[in-house]
Design a protein around this motif. Structure first.
Motif, PDB file in Angstrom:
ATOM      1  N   ARG A 175       0.820  -1.211   0.000  1.00 41.96           N
ATOM      2  CA  ARG A 175       0.000   0.000   0.000  1.00 41.96           C
ATOM      3  C   ARG A 175       0.862   1.273   0.000  1.00 41.96           C
ATOM      4  O   ARG A 175       2.002   1.232   0.461  1.00 41.96           O
ATOM      5  CB  ARG A 175      -0.952  -0.007   1.206  1.00 41.96           C
ATOM      6  CG  ARG A 175      -0.274  -0.018   2.571  1.00 41.96           C
ATOM      7  CD  ARG A 175      -1.352  -0.107   3.660  1.00 41.96           C
ATOM      8  NE  ARG A 175      -0.747  -0.147   4.995  1.00 41.96           N
ATOM      9  CZ  ARG A 175      -0.451  -1.261   5.648  1.00 41.96           C
ATOM     10  NH1 ARG A 175      -0.698  -2.429   5.096  1.00 41.96           N
ATOM     11  NH2 ARG A 175       0.102  -1.214   6.850  1.00 41.96           N
ATOM     12  N   GLY A 208       1.622   9.624   2.152  1.00 39.98           N
ATOM     13  CA  GLY A 208       2.856   9.366   2.895  1.00 39.98           C
ATOM     14  C   GLY A 208       2.614   8.534   4.138  1.00 39.98           C
ATOM     15  O   GLY A 208       3.401   7.637   4.468  1.00 39.98           O
ATOM     16  N   ARG A 257       2.134   4.910   3.213  1.00 39.27           N
ATOM     17  CA  ARG A 257       3.417   4.256   2.913  1.00 39.27           C
ATOM     18  C   ARG A 257       4.168   3.924   4.201  1.00 39.27           C
ATOM     19  O   ARG A 257       4.726   2.840   4.340  1.00 39.27           O
ATOM     20  CB  ARG A 257       4.260   5.167   2.026  1.00 39.27           C
ATOM     21  CG  ARG A 257       3.749   5.245   0.586  1.00 39.27           C
ATOM     22  CD  ARG A 257       4.494   6.288  -0.216  1.00 39.27           C
ATOM     23  NE  ARG A 257       4.000   6.338  -1.593  1.00 39.27           N
ATOM     24  CZ  ARG A 257       4.068   7.407  -2.361  1.00 39.27           C
ATOM     25  NH1 ARG A 257       4.632   8.528  -1.897  1.00 39.27           N
ATOM     26  NH2 ARG A 257       3.599   7.384  -3.597  1.00 39.27           N
ATOM     27  N   ARG A 258       4.184   4.877   5.125  1.00 43.25           N
ATOM     28  CA  ARG A 258       4.895   4.621   6.392  1.00 43.25           C
ATOM     29  C   ARG A 258       4.249   3.478   7.157  1.00 43.25           C
ATOM     30  O   ARG A 258       4.950   2.681   7.802  1.00 43.25           O
ATOM     31  CB  ARG A 258       4.911   5.896   7.240  1.00 43.25           C
ATOM     32  CG  ARG A 258       5.897   6.950   6.755  1.00 43.25           C
ATOM     33  CD  ARG A 258       6.038   8.076   7.765  1.00 43.25           C
ATOM     34  NE  ARG A 258       4.793   8.809   7.927  1.00 43.25           N
ATOM     35  CZ  ARG A 258       4.416   9.840   7.180  1.00 43.25           C
ATOM     36  NH1 ARG A 258       5.203  10.256   6.191  1.00 43.25           N
ATOM     37  NH2 ARG A 258       3.280  10.462   7.394  1.00 43.25           N
ATOM     38  N   ALA A 275       2.863   0.894   5.924  1.00 44.80           N
ATOM     39  CA  ALA A 275       3.303  -0.357   5.294  1.00 44.80           C
ATOM     40  C   ALA A 275       4.720  -0.720   5.733  1.00 44.80           C
ATOM     41  O   ALA A 275       5.077  -1.899   5.805  1.00 44.80           O
ATOM     42  CB  ALA A 275       3.234  -0.235   3.774  1.00 44.80           C
ATOM     43  N   TRP A 276       5.537   0.308   6.016  1.00 44.87           N
ATOM     44  CA  TRP A 276       6.916   0.081   6.465  1.00 44.87           C
ATOM     45  C   TRP A 276       7.019  -0.005   7.987  1.00 44.87           C
ATOM     46  O   TRP A 276       8.120  -0.143   8.531  1.00 44.87           O
ATOM     47  CB  TRP A 276       7.817   1.221   5.981  1.00 44.87           C
ATOM     48  CG  TRP A 276       7.810   1.421   4.509  1.00 44.87           C
ATOM     49  CD1 TRP A 276       7.567   0.479   3.544  1.00 44.87           C
ATOM     50  CD2 TRP A 276       8.040   2.658   3.793  1.00 44.87           C
ATOM     51  NE1 TRP A 276       7.637   1.037   2.293  1.00 44.87           N
ATOM     52  CE2 TRP A 276       7.926   2.371   2.407  1.00 44.87           C
ATOM     53  CE3 TRP A 276       8.335   3.954   4.197  1.00 44.87           C
ATOM     54  CZ2 TRP A 276       8.097   3.349   1.431  1.00 44.87           C
ATOM     55  CZ3 TRP A 276       8.509   4.931   3.225  1.00 44.87           C
ATOM     56  CH2 TRP A 276       8.390   4.633   1.859  1.00 44.87           C
TER      57      TRP A 276
END
Length: 397
Positions: free
Chosen positions: A44, A74, A77-78, A80-81
């Motif tokens: 994602r 953003g 994305r974070r 997902a990480w």
């Protein structure tokens, strides 16, 4: 089934990165339906191919679809990480931006434990970037020097207002609270109390305040806003609005990815800002992960008030506490005995009250602390160690 195959093709051809939902045909009444289940994806955010990765990301807000802005993309994305926004380093500024003296000031860490410079790294206020110590976003937000916080996070402050009636047409009192977040929580609570307290006569000589909202609920609402604000989002600060009938605490940012209002009511938690959350936990401002909303709700219900309303509005999250009593406060027999004893006397010390209700001083202190948080009892004294401290039963306004 043709519909099932066509839907699978639409997903495959129209969405990127590749998404593989589970499709199942289920009987329903006299027909059949196609059930689609989509699991959280490590790739994602996904987007519509025809709109591209910047314009084609959509999120669900309540019953509507909303195009995600760059800040929300953003955050997706974070997530997902497994990285929080306030853990991101700020390599363009030096480590001296984090004010160690402010972090170790007497009203902050000194009352909890001694803070060493090495703790700045443990708490993730500083991190290593390309071999150098640099502040994290959380470090600057929590303890950054004023000019640097204002430069990088111009909306990281609290706007407080007291309005006449039940709308925003006329403001009676206002404040811009720009202190470091830990102090800002206390200043915000002081502002609200200044604008909601009502005097009640206790006994023959003393006058004390009974708060319109349980102190525990008020504190949780403000702390929740500060800890969970989406600080990368621009366009407005945290807002606290006091009306005749309610209190609204609103912070920038939707709930963290994958959470719903029903989830957080059940105690499910996902911390948006781990650095801020860790520091607030060290300072005792957060007791247990995921318990804040439940504690806020319990404090209101036990005080006889309606449950708080939790809402996602546009790009913001709002908590509303109501002033009107729904019912008589719920108390168990032991708490009722404490309240009855306080009502018969013009102020009692912990030890005197313990003798009257036949509890140990320690058990009595625990009960009193909970009753104070619920707004049913007030304590009068210069500090928690004041030998002349007395407790009084509040009188409903």
């Amino acid at each position: 089934m043709a519909v099932e195959e066509r839907l699978a093709s639409l997903v495959n051809d129209g969405i990127a990165p590749h998404l593989a939902p589970e499709l199942e045909v289920l009987p329903w009444r006299k027909t059949q339906v196609v059930a689609v289940e989509v699991f959280p994806s490590s790739a994602r955010p996904h987007h519509l191919k025809r709109l591209g990765p910047e314009e084609g990301v959509f999120v669900r807000v309540g019953s509507t679809n909303r195009r995600a802005d760059p800040e929300l993309i953003g955050e997706l994305r974070r997530s997902a990480w497994h990285e929080s926004y306030d853990e991101v380093p700020l390599p363009e500024v030096g480590s001296e931006v984090v004010d160690f003296r402010a972090a170790s000031a007497s009203e902050l860490f000194a009352s909890v434990r001694s803070l060493r410079r090495s703790d700045l790294r443990t708490l993730r206020l500083l991190t290593t970037h390309q071999g150098h110590d640099v502040p994290t976003i959380g470090g600057v937000l929590l303890f950054g020097r004023d000019r640097d916080r204002d430069r990088y996070f111009p909306d990281a402050w609290i706007q407080a207002g007291r309005f006449e009636g039940t709308d925003r047409r006329r403001i009676l009192d206002g404040a811009e609270i720009r202190s470091l977040p830990v102090r800002a929580v206390e200043e915000t609570i002081a502002f609200v109390r200044r604008n909601i307290s009502r005097e009640a006569v206790i006994g023959e000589v003393r006058r004390v305040d009974r708060w319109a909202f349980p102190p525990a609920a008020l504190r949780e609402a403000v702390v929740n806003a500060v800890v969970h604000t989406h600080y990368s989002q621009r366009g407005g600060p945290i807002r606290v609005a006091v009306f005749d009938d309610r209190l609204e605490v609103e912070n920038p940012g939707l709930l963290p990815f994958g959470l719903t209002v029903e989830d957080i009511r059940r105690g499910v938690s996902r911390l948006r800002n781990r650095v801020i959350g860790r520091v607030f936990h060290e300072l005792g401002l957060i007791e247990q992960w995921g318990s804040g909303i439940q504690r806020m709700t319990a404090a209101c219900v036990e005080a006889g008030l309606s449950e708080p309303v939790l809402e996602e509005l546009g790009g913001r999250f709002r908590v509303t506490l109501f002033r009107a009593n729904r019912s008589e406060p719920h108390v168990d027999p032991v708490d009722q005995a404490i309240l009855d004893a306080l009502e018969r006397h013009d102020g009692l010390s912990t030890s005197a009250l313990a003798r009257l209700v036949r509890l140990s001083p320690r058990a009595t202190r625990t009960r009193l602390a909970a009753l104070v948080d619920r707004g049913l009892v007030v304590e009068v004294g210069s500090s928690t160690n004041d030998p002349k401290r007395r407790y009084f039963r509040t009188i409903a306004p």
